[in-house]
Design a protein around this motif. Structure first.
Motif: not given
Length: 231
Positions: A103-114
């Motif tokens: 869970i992370d609201p920060r979409t720069a971190f919570a990506t399918k690429e990562r």
């Protein structure tokens, strides 16, 4: 197994609560014990151990041969924070048998690429936890260093009696967290359940090593947890 016993068992399993079907091998009768039921004496000791290990077994109590058929939920791991530690911890936890939710609201971190293989939720913890409530077969690790993100799920994990609650941060950071939680009305006893600094002390020096330390601590907490089934 009688229909009423099976229906009661399915209800407990659906709610992610542990239960044991006790069958008398002498006459074939059976009944259900829920994890919150108080059982005393030798049967209580056997039930406690069976719930702790998750292993079914044959026992003899007061001259009766009994079979304890144990049903326990699969432990799961909720990681708050799509950070570098999470990138290392999530796949290791899956290998160890823990389904992982991130869970992370920060979409720069919570990506399918990562996190290509993760159950990833790019939203605030209160939204995610409303959809997937915590329970005592859940471990939660808060890893963002941001109280706006970490505090709510940590408090929810304490309220849900999660078998493991951990938080990233220094002792100074945790001291400030303790002050906030006390102000919020959380008891010192509850706060003491938080593993902070997080992870076993293995002198970890990078995200992957910290992930190893956290996973080891989670496994230790699960295997040594106490189940209230009487004495």
């Amino acid at each position: 197994m009688k229909r009423d016993v099976l229906e009661a068992l399915n209800k407990e399993r659906h709610a992610r609560r542990a239960a044991i079907v006790v069958t008398n091998l002498d006459n074939g009768s059976s009944y259900l014990l829920r994890q919150e039921d108080e059982v005393k004496g030798p049967l209580g000791e056997a039930v406690t151990e069976a719930l702790r290990t998750g292993k079914s077994c044959n026992i003899e109590v007061e001259g009766h041969a009994l079979f304890l058929n144990v049903h326990v939920p699969s432990p799961r791991l909720v990681l708050v924070g799509a950070v570098h530690i999470t990138q290392a911890l999530a796949p290791m936890a899956r290998i160890a048998g823990f389904p992982v939710e991130i869970i992370d609201p920060r979409t720069a971190f919570a990506t399918k690429e990562r996190f290509p293989d993760g159950n990833l939720q790019a939203c605030w913890p209160q939204e995610a936890l409303a959809r997937m409530p915590l329970d005592d077969y859940t471990a939660l690790a808060a890893l963002t260093h941001d109280p706006k993100i970490d505090d709510m799920p940590l408090q929810a994990a304490l309220a849900a009696n999660c078998f493991y609650v951990g938080a990233l941060g220094s002792r100074k950071t945790h001291a400030r967290r303790v002050e906030r939680f006390l102000t919020a009305g959380i008891s010192q006893e509850q706060i003491a359940r938080i593993h902070a600094p997080i992870g076993l002390d293995i002198t970890a020096a990078n995200p992957s090593e910290i992930a190893v330390a956290i996973l080891a601590q989670i496994v230790q907490a699960f295997r040594t947890r106490g189940i209230k089934a009487g004495k």
